[in-house]
Design a protein around this motif. Structure first.
Motif, PDB file in Angstrom:
ATOM      1  N   GLY A 144      -2.946 -12.908   3.390  1.00 44.48           N
ATOM      2  CA  GLY A 144      -4.138 -12.229   3.872  1.00 44.48           C
ATOM      3  C   GLY A 144      -3.823 -11.127   4.860  1.00 44.48           C
ATOM      4  N   ALA A 145      -2.575 -11.038   5.288  1.00 44.01           N
ATOM      5  CA  ALA A 145      -2.127  -9.951   6.171  1.00 44.01           C
ATOM      6  C   ALA A 145      -1.438  -8.880   5.341  1.00 44.01           C
ATOM      7  CB  ALA A 145      -1.172 -10.491   7.233  1.00 44.01           C
ATOM      8  N   GLY A 146      -1.488  -7.652   5.813  1.00 38.91           N
ATOM      9  CA  GLY A 146      -0.786  -6.577   5.143  1.00 38.91           C
ATOM     10  C   GLY A 146       0.678  -6.545   5.539  1.00 38.91           C
ATOM     11  N   HIS A 147       1.522  -6.075   4.644  1.00 39.61           N
ATOM     12  CA  HIS A 147       2.962  -6.021   4.893  1.00 39.61           C
ATOM     13  C   HIS A 147       3.558  -4.805   4.186  1.00 39.61           C
ATOM     14  CE1 HIS A 147       2.947 -10.105   6.528  1.00 39.61           C
ATOM     15  NE2 HIS A 147       2.233 -10.465   5.484  1.00 39.61           N
ATOM     16  N   ASP A 148       4.711  -4.365   4.684  1.00 37.88           N
ATOM     17  CA  ASP A 148       5.423  -3.280   4.016  1.00 37.88           C
ATOM     18  C   ASP A 148       5.783  -3.634   2.577  1.00 37.88           C
ATOM     19  OD1 ASP A 148       5.663  -1.232   6.105  1.00 37.88           O
ATOM     20  OD2 ASP A 148       6.833  -2.738   7.171  1.00 37.88           O
ATOM     21  N   SER A 149       5.883  -4.912   2.274  1.00 39.46           N
ATOM     22  CA  SER A 149       6.210  -5.337   0.910  1.00 39.46           C
ATOM     23  C   SER A 149       5.223  -4.799  -0.117  1.00 39.46           C
ATOM     24  CB  SER A 149       6.254  -6.869   0.823  1.00 39.46           C
ATOM     25  OG  SER A 149       7.434  -7.376   1.406  1.00 39.46           O
ATOM     26  N   GLN A 150       3.950  -4.607   0.276  1.00 36.90           N
ATOM     27  CA  GLN A 150       3.002  -4.121  -0.722  1.00 36.90           C
ATOM     28  C   GLN A 150       3.291  -2.680  -1.091  1.00 36.90           C
ATOM     29  OE1 GLN A 150      -0.063  -4.868   2.583  1.00 36.90           O
ATOM     30  NE2 GLN A 150      -1.252  -3.941   0.960  1.00 36.90           N
ATOM     31  N   ASN A 151       3.853  -1.894  -0.189  1.00 42.41           N
ATOM     32  CA  ASN A 151       4.317  -0.562  -0.564  1.00 42.41           C
ATOM     33  C   ASN A 151       5.601  -0.636  -1.375  1.00 42.41           C
ATOM     34  OD1 ASN A 151       2.397   1.291   0.398  1.00 42.41           O
ATOM     35  ND2 ASN A 151       3.197   1.204   2.474  1.00 42.41           N
ATOM     36  N   LEU A 152       6.515  -1.490  -0.952  1.00 41.99           N
ATOM     37  CA  LEU A 152       7.792  -1.598  -1.669  1.00 41.99           C
ATOM     38  C   LEU A 152       7.609  -2.084  -3.097  1.00 41.99           C
ATOM     39  CD1 LEU A 152      10.684  -0.918  -0.627  1.00 41.99           C
ATOM     40  CD2 LEU A 152       8.907  -1.000   1.112  1.00 41.99           C
TER      41      LEU A 152
END
Length: 415
Positions: free
Chosen positions: A360-368
């Motif tokens: 439920g939190a945003g992370h750099d992984s979603q861009n990667l």
């Protein structure tokens, strides 16, 4: 040594995490380490010293992303495996958010270099700039997906109103290089991030390792309510055009707005600023910084529209004008099924219990995930607390998660 025999140095990992927490330490026990602040700059200098002492090569791109390379001598040009997170924190935040993934990635780099494991592709530790969005949501990883243009960089402002370009120059960065940061899809073999859960699911279930299936989408924007400045003592309540009252009415209605979209939608205002800012002056302007999230892009866009409509209704009820400006929307991201399977199998081989869950939190992984097959590993968060000095994970869970990360990265780098 085979990848199956690798394990982290838990005492060294704990020491690096405890040392990192001294940069920007607050009396509350929390950490304030905003990107490009003096605390962040000092932490980056310390990280460089740590890497040099371990014989690891470090470089920094134009936007401030840090890369630390463990080479593959027989395949130097192969697409690398990336692992990492961020060093920056929210104001008075916790000691593990981002820091765990970054220091565990440093430990992975150290152990792979020490073990002399024959790698088929390089491994790179990556520390992303400004994940917490002082200047832009997921600033550094966004710059890897698509470069920022000069005009866009000029427009970006921090929480305190300072310009990103000035912060970059103060940190010794070339603003021109900050527009040349994107990497091509396929140039990274895979990415894996270790992170605290920031929720209570794993702890409540008594599970050691979370295998992340997807990451929530995030939107950000600002509302500016404009009214009229007046004397606080001589202007009757019925004659006021007070933008803060309109903003307050809007904020009180947020639960109804999110519920109208879905049972997973959330919206938060964490920053309010008023002008002219006198205790004895009815404000003329109230600015709100919004964060809103949901699991689907269409829901995020619907939520954004519902928030703007609610702001217009609140403004009309108080005789105000209101303007909404979008900052950014980051799409929800499903993570790679094969990497999920690998994380799960590695954890099971280590005797750890696992469960799959969304973030439920945003992370750099979603861009990667737009650049390479991507996976995330969660460890339990005590009480589900995060973004506060109460943030905590046990050192046993830290070591367990780092061992899963190490073996997952090693497997990807030797397959």
């Amino acid at each position: 040594m085979s990848a199956d025999g690798l394990s982290v140095d838990g005492a060294r990992l704990r020491q690096t995490l405890e040392t990192l927490a001294t940069f920007g330490a607050e009396p509350s026990g929390g950490v304030s380490r905003t990107s490009f602040s003096p605390a962040d700059t000092a932490a980056r200098a310390w990280l460089r010293d740590q890497c040099e002492a371990s014989g690891l090569r470090l470089r920094t791109d134009g936007i401030g992303n840090v890369f630390v390379t463990v080479p593959a001598p027989d395949a130097p040009d192969s697409a690398p495996v990336w692992t990492g997170s961020h060093l920056d924190s929210v104001p008075d935040g916790g000691r593990f958010d981002g820091a765990l993934g970054s220091m565990a990635a440093l430990e992975v780099a150290r152990r792979l270099a020490e073990s002399r494991l024959p790698l088929r592709r390089p491994v790179e530790m990556v520390v992303f700039a400004d994940e917490e969005g002082c200047y832009h949501h997921l600033l550094g990883s966004t710059a890897l997906v698509r470069s920022y243009g000069p005009d866009e960089l000029e427009r970006l402002r921090g929480r305190d109103g300072d310009r990103l370009v000035d912060a970059l120059r103060s940190a010794g960065r070339d603003v021109g290089a900050a527009t040349r940061t994107a990497v091509a899809p396929g140039s990274v073999h895979a990415f894996v991030e270790l992170h605290i859960e920031q929720g209570a699911v794993l702890e409540s279930a008594g599970v050691d390792i979370g295998v992340v299936t997807s990451i929530v989408g995030m939107g950000g924007g600002s509302l500016e309510f404009t009214g009229r400045a007046d004397h606080a003592g001589t202007t009757p309540m019925t004659m006021r055009r007070d933008p803060l009252r309109g903003a307050g009415a809007f904020l009180a209605g947020l639960p109804d707005v999110t519920a109208s979209i879905s049972d997973t939608a959330v919206a938060t205002c964490g920053i309010i600023a008023v002008e002219p800012g006198g205790a004895n002056v009815v404000p003329s302007v109230a600015r709100l910084q919004l964060d809103f999230r949901d699991v689907r892009r269409s829901s995020i866009e619907a939520l954004e529209q519902a928030l703007a409509d609610a702001a217009r209704r609140a403004a009309a009820a108080h005789g105000l004008e209101v303007r909404y400006t979008r900052d950014s929307i980051t799409d929800p991201a499903p993570l790679d099924p094969r990497v999920q399977d690998l994380i799960e199998s590695v954890a099971s081989a280590l005797g750890r219990t696992t469960m799959r869950l969304p973030s439920g939190a945003g992370h750099d992984s979603q861009n990667l995930s737009r650049l390479a097959p991507t996976g995330m590993i969660f460890i339990p968060s005590t009480g589900g607390r995060s973004h506060s000095p109460a943030e905590h994970s046990s050192w046993e869970d830290v070591e367990r998660g780092a061992d899963v990360l190490l073996r997952t990265v090693a497997a990807l780098a030797t397959e």
